[in-house]
Design a protein around this motif. Sequence first.
Motif, short mmCIF file in Angstrom:
data_model
loop_
_atom_site.label_atom_id
_atom_site.label_comp_id
_atom_site.label_asym_id
_atom_site.label_seq_id
_atom_site.Cartn_x
_atom_site.Cartn_y
_atom_site.Cartn_z
N ASN A 74 39.72 -44.77 -4.14
CA ASN A 74 40.33 -44.38 -2.87
C ASN A 74 41.37 -45.39 -2.38
O ASN A 74 41.52 -46.47 -2.95
N ASN A 75 42.04 -44.99 -1.30
CA ASN A 75 43.03 -45.86 -0.65
C ASN A 75 44.12 -46.25 -1.64
O ASN A 75 44.53 -47.40 -1.72
N SER A 76 44.62 -45.25 -2.38
CA SER A 76 45.55 -45.54 -3.46
C SER A 76 46.65 -44.48 -3.54
O SER A 76 46.51 -43.36 -3.04
N ILE A 77 47.74 -44.88 -4.20
CA ILE A 77 48.77 -43.92 -4.63
C ILE A 77 48.38 -43.58 -6.06
O ILE A 77 48.53 -44.38 -6.98
N SER A 78 47.85 -42.38 -6.26
CA SER A 78 47.10 -42.07 -7.48
C SER A 78 47.84 -41.22 -8.49
O SER A 78 47.32 -40.97 -9.59
N LEU A 79 49.05 -40.76 -8.18
CA LEU A 79 49.80 -39.95 -9.13
C LEU A 79 51.28 -39.97 -8.75
O LEU A 79 51.62 -39.86 -7.57
N THR A 163 45.39 -40.78 -2.56
CA THR A 163 43.96 -40.50 -2.54
C THR A 163 43.32 -41.37 -1.47
O THR A 163 43.43 -42.61 -1.52
N VAL A 164 42.69 -40.73 -0.49
CA VAL A 164 42.16 -41.44 0.67
C VAL A 164 40.77 -40.90 1.02
O VAL A 164 40.45 -39.76 0.69
N PRO A 165 39.95 -41.68 1.72
CA PRO A 165 38.61 -41.22 2.08
C PRO A 165 38.59 -40.35 3.33
O PRO A 165 37.61 -39.64 3.58
N ASP A 166 39.66 -40.39 4.13
CA ASP A 166 39.70 -39.67 5.40
C ASP A 166 41.11 -39.17 5.64
O ASP A 166 42.06 -39.96 5.69
N LEU A 167 41.27 -37.86 5.78
CA LEU A 167 42.60 -37.27 5.94
C LEU A 167 43.25 -37.64 7.26
O LEU A 167 44.47 -37.88 7.31
N ILE A 168 42.49 -37.69 8.33
CA ILE A 168 43.06 -37.72 9.68
C ILE A 168 44.05 -38.87 9.90
O ILE A 168 45.17 -38.65 10.36
N PRO A 169 43.71 -40.14 9.60
CA PRO A 169 44.69 -41.21 9.89
C PRO A 169 45.96 -41.12 9.05
O PRO A 169 47.05 -41.44 9.52
N THR A 170 45.82 -40.68 7.79
CA THR A 170 47.01 -40.55 6.93
C THR A 170 47.88 -39.39 7.40
O THR A 170 49.10 -39.52 7.49
N PRO A 194 37.51 -31.63 -0.76
CA PRO A 194 38.45 -30.81 0.03
C PRO A 194 39.73 -30.49 -0.75
O PRO A 194 40.07 -31.18 -1.72
N ASN A 195 40.44 -29.46 -0.31
CA ASN A 195 41.73 -29.13 -0.89
C ASN A 195 42.71 -30.29 -0.77
O ASN A 195 42.58 -31.14 0.12
N VAL A 196 43.69 -30.30 -1.65
CA VAL A 196 44.78 -31.29 -1.57
C VAL A 196 45.81 -30.76 -0.58
O VAL A 196 46.34 -29.66 -0.75
N ILE A 210 54.70 -35.13 -0.50
CA ILE A 210 53.54 -35.99 -0.59
C ILE A 210 52.30 -35.10 -0.63
O ILE A 210 52.16 -34.18 0.18
N HIS A 211 51.40 -35.37 -1.57
CA HIS A 211 50.12 -34.67 -1.66
C HIS A 211 49.02 -35.64 -1.24
O HIS A 211 49.00 -36.79 -1.72
N VAL A 212 48.12 -35.20 -0.40
CA VAL A 212 47.02 -36.05 0.05
C VAL A 212 45.70 -35.47 -0.43
O VAL A 212 45.31 -34.37 -0.03
N GLU A 213 45.06 -36.22 -1.32
CA GLU A 213 43.74 -35.85 -1.86
C GLU A 213 42.68 -36.65 -1.11
O GLU A 213 42.72 -37.87 -1.07
N VAL A 214 41.73 -35.95 -0.52
CA VAL A 214 40.62 -36.61 0.17
C VAL A 214 39.43 -36.65 -0.79
O VAL A 214 39.00 -35.62 -1.31
N ARG A 215 38.91 -37.84 -1.04
CA ARG A 215 37.75 -38.01 -1.91
C ARG A 215 36.65 -38.75 -1.15
O ARG A 215 36.84 -39.91 -0.73
N THR A 216 35.53 -38.09 -0.98
CA THR A 216 34.40 -38.69 -0.28
C THR A 216 33.41 -39.34 -1.24
O THR A 216 32.39 -39.87 -0.82
N ASP A 217 33.74 -39.29 -2.55
CA ASP A 217 32.80 -39.75 -3.57
C ASP A 217 33.27 -40.99 -4.32
O ASP A 217 32.69 -41.36 -5.34
N LEU A 218 34.33 -41.63 -3.85
CA LEU A 218 34.92 -42.74 -4.60
C LEU A 218 34.89 -44.04 -3.82
O LEU A 218 35.07 -44.05 -2.59
#
Length: 323
Positions: A74-79, A163-170, A194-196, A210-218
């Motif tokens: 998480n907390n990354s530019i992943s692609l 790729t972030v753990p929480d969509l709201i602040p981004t 969740p959807n991207v 910009i695509h934002v992927e939320v991952r709660t498992d990383l």
Amino acid sequence: MQFSGLHHVSAMTASAERNYQFYTEILGMRLVKKTVNQDSHHMYHLFYADEIGRPGTDLTFFEMLGIGRTYRGNNSISLTGLRVTNDEAINYWVKRFDEFAVNHQGVSEQLGRKVIFFEDPEGQRLMLVSDQNNTGVEAGIPWDKSSVPVEFGIAGLGPVRLTVPDLIPTEDKLVNLMNFRHVGNDPAYQDGQPNVEVYQTGEGGTGAEIHVEVRTDLPRERPGRGSVHHVAFRVKDRAELEAWAEKIKKERLPNSGIVDRYYFEAFYFREPNGILYELSTDEPGFLTDEPEETLGERLALPPFIEHKREEIEAILKPLNSKK
């Protein structure tokens, strides 16, 4: 105010030589500037782009000798996306990746576009995206002396994924501070997540997305070779950059102030999920100190570090481009 689209993406490599070989010989991009990290002169900073390094076409790398592998998270530019002209080009690249044993996932579809997810030898996560139906930001022009035919060449940067753990602040900073528009979503890359979410700026399209992927498992990503350092967005000139800098400073986000990078002026800031953004001017560009015919062939140093050339060249290992 609106950004004109993506400006560049900067990543990390453990070997400038192997990196140069992959991005020029296999991907067919042009090395338009061979220079050094202006904050750490002992390391290369390589810029790959279209024929003249137009804003929006640059994928850049800092060489960090001995850097370990990336522990993805998480907390990354992943692609990082790279644009090609049409679906026919996508078909060409599947065959080329097979020929050169490039790790890829074949052709799939994302937001109605043909794409290929693939990786470079250091695990840099990349995506080719077809501009078959693109109506947004104009692409660059591939170099006609590339190892890849012009009609299939890489024409610029495509969508960049966070790729972030929480969509709201981004999302808050993208929409309410940076004036991006939410334009839709795409199914998650991982089941149960969740959807991207998809955001665009300026004229939109593949070069402004910009695509934002939320991952709660990383866990949080531990960056290394093959990870992305920052993504930059296009602003027209110094006046526009100053206006953005003033706006962002009022948000009290960690920032660099305006920095002269010689080939463009820049302003860096970090959003709450830890993503590092840069705002970069379109001018003056990479032709300011080299002619188009010989871009990237010799070590280019901005005037404010030219006096250190002998010292710098003694440290750097020559690439297989002209010194």
